[in-house]
Design an enzyme around this catalytic site. Structure first.
Site, PDB file in Angstrom:
ATOM      1  N   HIS A  85       0.852  -1.207   0.000  1.00  9.75           N
ATOM      2  CA  HIS A  85       0.000   0.000   0.000  1.00  9.75           C
ATOM      3  C   HIS A  85       0.886   1.255   0.000  1.00  9.75           C
ATOM      4  O   HIS A  85       0.693   2.176   0.793  1.00  9.75           O
ATOM      5  CB  HIS A  85      -0.946  -0.012   1.213  1.00  9.75           C
ATOM      6  CG  HIS A  85      -1.901  -1.169   1.200  1.00  9.75           C
ATOM      7  ND1 HIS A  85      -3.223  -1.068   0.863  1.00  9.75           N
ATOM      8  CD2 HIS A  85      -1.698  -2.490   1.462  1.00  9.75           C
ATOM      9  CE1 HIS A  85      -3.805  -2.264   0.936  1.00  9.75           C
ATOM     10  NE2 HIS A  85      -2.886  -3.142   1.287  1.00  9.75           N
TER      11      HIS A  85
ATOM     12  N   TYR B 244       3.922  -5.064   9.669  1.00  9.73           N
ATOM     13  CA  TYR B 244       3.769  -3.611   9.562  1.00  9.73           C
ATOM     14  C   TYR B 244       4.885  -2.916  10.351  1.00  9.73           C
ATOM     15  O   TYR B 244       5.432  -1.898   9.927  1.00  9.73           O
ATOM     16  CB  TYR B 244       2.410  -3.155  10.096  1.00  9.73           C
ATOM     17  CG  TYR B 244       1.205  -3.570   9.266  1.00  9.73           C
ATOM     18  CD1 TYR B 244       1.270  -4.668   8.414  1.00  9.73           C
ATOM     19  CD2 TYR B 244       0.005  -2.896   9.341  1.00  9.73           C
ATOM     20  CE1 TYR B 244       0.171  -5.073   7.670  1.00  9.73           C
ATOM     21  CE2 TYR B 244      -1.103  -3.280   8.592  1.00  9.73           C
ATOM     22  CZ  TYR B 244      -1.015  -4.379   7.765  1.00  9.73           C
ATOM     23  OH  TYR B 244      -2.112  -4.769   7.029  1.00  9.73           O
TER      24      TYR B 244
HETATM   25  C1  HEM Z   1      -0.312 -11.782   6.600  1.00  8.22           C
HETATM   26  C2  HEM Z   1      -1.063 -10.900   5.948  1.00  8.22           C
HETATM   27  C3  HEM Z   1      -0.616  -9.502   5.664  1.00  8.22           C
HETATM   28  C4  HEM Z   1       0.645  -8.977   5.562  1.00  8.22           C
HETATM   29  C5  HEM Z   1       1.980  -9.701   5.692  1.00  8.22           C
HETATM   30  C6  HEM Z   1       0.510  -7.569   5.276  1.00  8.22           C
HETATM   31  C7  HEM Z   1       1.566  -6.689   5.119  1.00  8.22           C
HETATM   32  C8  HEM Z   1       1.466  -5.318   5.024  1.00  8.22           C
HETATM   33  C9  HEM Z   1       2.568  -4.377   5.098  1.00  8.22           C
HETATM   34  C10 HEM Z   1       4.034  -4.755   5.236  1.00  8.22           C
HETATM   35  C11 HEM Z   1       2.064  -3.126   5.027  1.00  8.22           C
HETATM   36  C12 HEM Z   1       2.829  -1.799   5.100  1.00  8.22           C
HETATM   37  C13 HEM Z   1       2.776  -1.305   6.545  1.00  8.22           C
HETATM   38  C14 HEM Z   1       3.496   0.010   6.797  1.00  8.22           C
HETATM   39  O1  HEM Z   1       4.625   0.220   6.328  1.00  8.22           O
HETATM   40  O2  HEM Z   1       2.934   0.874   7.512  1.00  8.22           O
HETATM   41  C15 HEM Z   1       0.638  -3.274   4.874  1.00  8.22           C
HETATM   42  C16 HEM Z   1      -0.239  -2.232   4.753  1.00  8.22           C
HETATM   43  C17 HEM Z   1      -1.593  -2.394   4.672  1.00  8.22           C
HETATM   44  N1  HEM Z   1      -2.312  -3.571   4.753  1.00  8.22           N
HETATM   45 FE1  HEM Z   1      -1.587  -5.398   5.006  1.00  8.22          FE
HETATM   46  N2  HEM Z   1      -0.828  -7.253   5.218  1.00  8.22           N
HETATM   47  C18 HEM Z   1      -1.543  -8.409   5.452  1.00  8.22           C
HETATM   48  C19 HEM Z   1      -2.918  -8.554   5.500  1.00  8.22           C
HETATM   49  C20 HEM Z   1      -3.785  -7.527   5.321  1.00  8.22           C
HETATM   50  C21 HEM Z   1      -5.224  -7.638   5.422  1.00  8.22           C
HETATM   51  C22 HEM Z   1      -5.998  -8.915   5.779  1.00  8.22           C
HETATM   52  C23 HEM Z   1      -5.726  -6.402   5.170  1.00  8.22           C
HETATM   53  C24 HEM Z   1      -7.161  -5.962   5.137  1.00  8.22           C
HETATM   54  C25 HEM Z   1      -8.005  -6.172   6.092  1.00  8.22           C
HETATM   55  C26 HEM Z   1      -4.620  -5.501   4.951  1.00  8.22           C
HETATM   56  C27 HEM Z   1      -4.702  -4.156   4.702  1.00  8.22           C
HETATM   57  C28 HEM Z   1      -3.649  -3.273   4.639  1.00  8.22           C
HETATM   58  C29 HEM Z   1      -3.801  -1.852   4.451  1.00  8.22           C
HETATM   59  C30 HEM Z   1      -5.113  -1.101   4.286  1.00  8.22           C
HETATM   60  C31 HEM Z   1      -2.513  -1.303   4.484  1.00  8.22           C
HETATM   61  C32 HEM Z   1      -2.135   0.158   4.323  1.00  8.22           C
HETATM   62  C33 HEM Z   1      -2.198   0.852   5.657  1.00  8.22           C
HETATM   63  C34 HEM Z   1      -1.737   2.285   5.501  1.00  8.22           C
HETATM   64  O3  HEM Z   1      -2.366   3.020   4.715  1.00  8.22           O
HETATM   65  O4  HEM Z   1      -0.760   2.639   6.166  1.00  8.22           O
HETATM   66  N3  HEM Z   1      -3.450  -6.217   5.050  1.00  8.22           N
HETATM   67  N4  HEM Z   1       0.293  -4.610   4.876  1.00  8.22           N
END
Ligand code: HEM
Length: 364
Positions: free
Chosen positions: A73, A340
């Site tokens: 994202h 995260y």
């Molecule tokens: C094991 C499963 C998942 C992994 C490894 C993962 C990994 C990540 C990582 C590394 C980031 C960047 C975080 C940052 O630098 O602040 C991220 C952002 C995000 N993830 Fe996931 N994610 C997973 C599952 C999910 C799920 C299930 C959802 C939805 C419900 C989701 C929604 C988001 C969103 C909306 C962001 C952006 C948040 C922002 O705007 O800062 N992710 N994810």
């Protein structure tokens, strides 16, 4: 007169006095243990175990290195506003955010994927992350996406799926044999893809619902626990996505125009689980007849580039929860929190390049 001669042998070359031998052995052992724990925590002793580093590396592998940006994202914009609770959520949760009244919100709209300069397309997964600031200083952070179920149930399956469904960095093509082999072993992913395919994407950020997907446990004032999932439902009229806009930032540009014209609103809908509803299967929806509670209205009335906004330095960790909301047994939750944090730590220590959605773009 008898004098005391100084010892001609340096004390450094003498063995330690008998009583000190055990402590030195102990200290050596402790140092070895600490070094071993660091190696273990870093995944060096268990290369087959999925660590926060390995999860985060997978994004860097499929999307390439983009220092300073979120590893997933990566392309986003900051929004602010408030949540007006109507009090209906209090039957499920004692969190202050559900008492009647307003709490300020900081949020972030983004595109899924680790490419900060990705081109907006009609079917790219979109997200909305929110941070609710309660009056007691506690926060509720949630990161939601615009698909109604997740595609896998476990962190390992998620990284495996990410690799097989992304173009190979060398050939720029998806390896369809590897993808089909994964799908053959994961009927839950096949079913989830079917469900996602039956929900058309909206035309933009503003007319889209966003789903929290993971289940949580709400705790009310009587100490009763209820499994809950949530999503936000737009007040803006839904229009199905058609073709891409002319500009590479057309989804963000439309959002900027809409927020400048009038505040955007969503309802926070709590879906109440029943005993037996799975809470550790984000790839499965609960039965459609589950009770839904409209807990209040989210209003977003201001937008800012990440270059100047607070969201660049926020980690929307889904386990930052106020009293009254607690995690379920879903294994994705702790994996998300750990990944995260790893992504946040990496990006905070790196140089910062300008966001694709610059201050000028937001000011237009
Ligand atoms: C094991 C499963 C998942 C992994 C490894 C993962 C990994 C990540 C990582 C590394 C980031 C960047 C975080 C940052 O630098 O602040 C991220 C952002 C995000 N993830 Fe996931 N994610 C997973 C599952 C999910 C799920 C299930 C959802 C939805 C419900 C989701 C929604 C988001 C969103 C909306 C962001 C952006 C948040 C922002 O705007 O800062 N992710 N994810």
């Amino acid at each position: 007169m008898k004098t005391i001669e100084s010892n001609p042998v340096s004390s450094a070359s003498l063995p330690p006095p008998r009583g000190m031998r055990l402590p030195i052995t102990l200290i050596g052992g402790l140092l070895a243990l600490i070094a071993g724990l660091f190696l273990y925590a870093g995944g060096w002793l268990t290369p087959h175990v999925l660590t926060p580093s390995a999860l985060t590396d997978t994004f860097e592998h499929v999307d390439g290195p983009h220092p300073g940006f979120r590893r997933n994202h990566a392309k986003g914009v900051c929004v602010t506003g408030f949540f007006e609770s109507n009090g209906q959520g209090q039957s499920l949760s004692r969190a202050l955010v559900f008492r009647p009244g307003r709490v300020p919100i900081v949020g972030r709209f983004a595109l899924a994927g680790g490419q900060p300069y990705a081109i907006d397309t009609p079917t790219i997964v979109r997200s909305l992350a929110l941070l609710f600031k309660q009056s007691d200083g506690e926060e509720w952070r949630t990161a939601m996406i615009n698909i109604p179920v997740f595609l896998t149930n476990t962190p390992q399956d998620f990284t495996d799926f990410l690799v097989v469904s992304s173009p190979d960095p060398a050939t720029k093509k998806v390896n369809s044999d590897a993808l089909n082999a994964f799908l053959a072993k994961h009927p839950e992913t096949v079913a989830a893809r079917k469900l996602v395919g039956s929900h058309p994407f909206s035309s933009g950020f503003a007319d889209s619902p966003y789903y929290g997907l993971n289940a949580f446990r709400f705790v009310n004032a009587m100490g009763e626990f209820t499994p809950v999932r949530w999503y936000v439902r737009p007040d803006q009229t839904f229009e199905a996505a058609t073709s891409a806009g002319a500009d590479k930032n057309y989804l963000f540009d439309a959002l900027i125009r809409q927020i400048h014209a009038a505040p955007l609103r969503w309802h926070l809908i709590l879906t109440v689980g029943q005993p037996g509803d799975p809470t550790a299967q984000a790839a499965s929806a609960w039965p459609p007849d589950r009770r839904q509670i409209d807990a209040g209205t989210l209003t977003l009335d201001s937008i800012e580039s990440e270059d100047t906004s607070p969201t660049r330095d926020i980690n929307f960790d889904p386990l930052v929860l106020p009293d009254g909301i607690s995690p379920s047994d879903d294994p994705l939750l702790s994996a998300r929190s750990a990944a995260y944090s790893q992504s946040f730590t990496r990006r905070e220590g790196e140089r910062k390049d300008p966001s694709a959605i610059s201050t000028e773009e937001v000011g237009k």
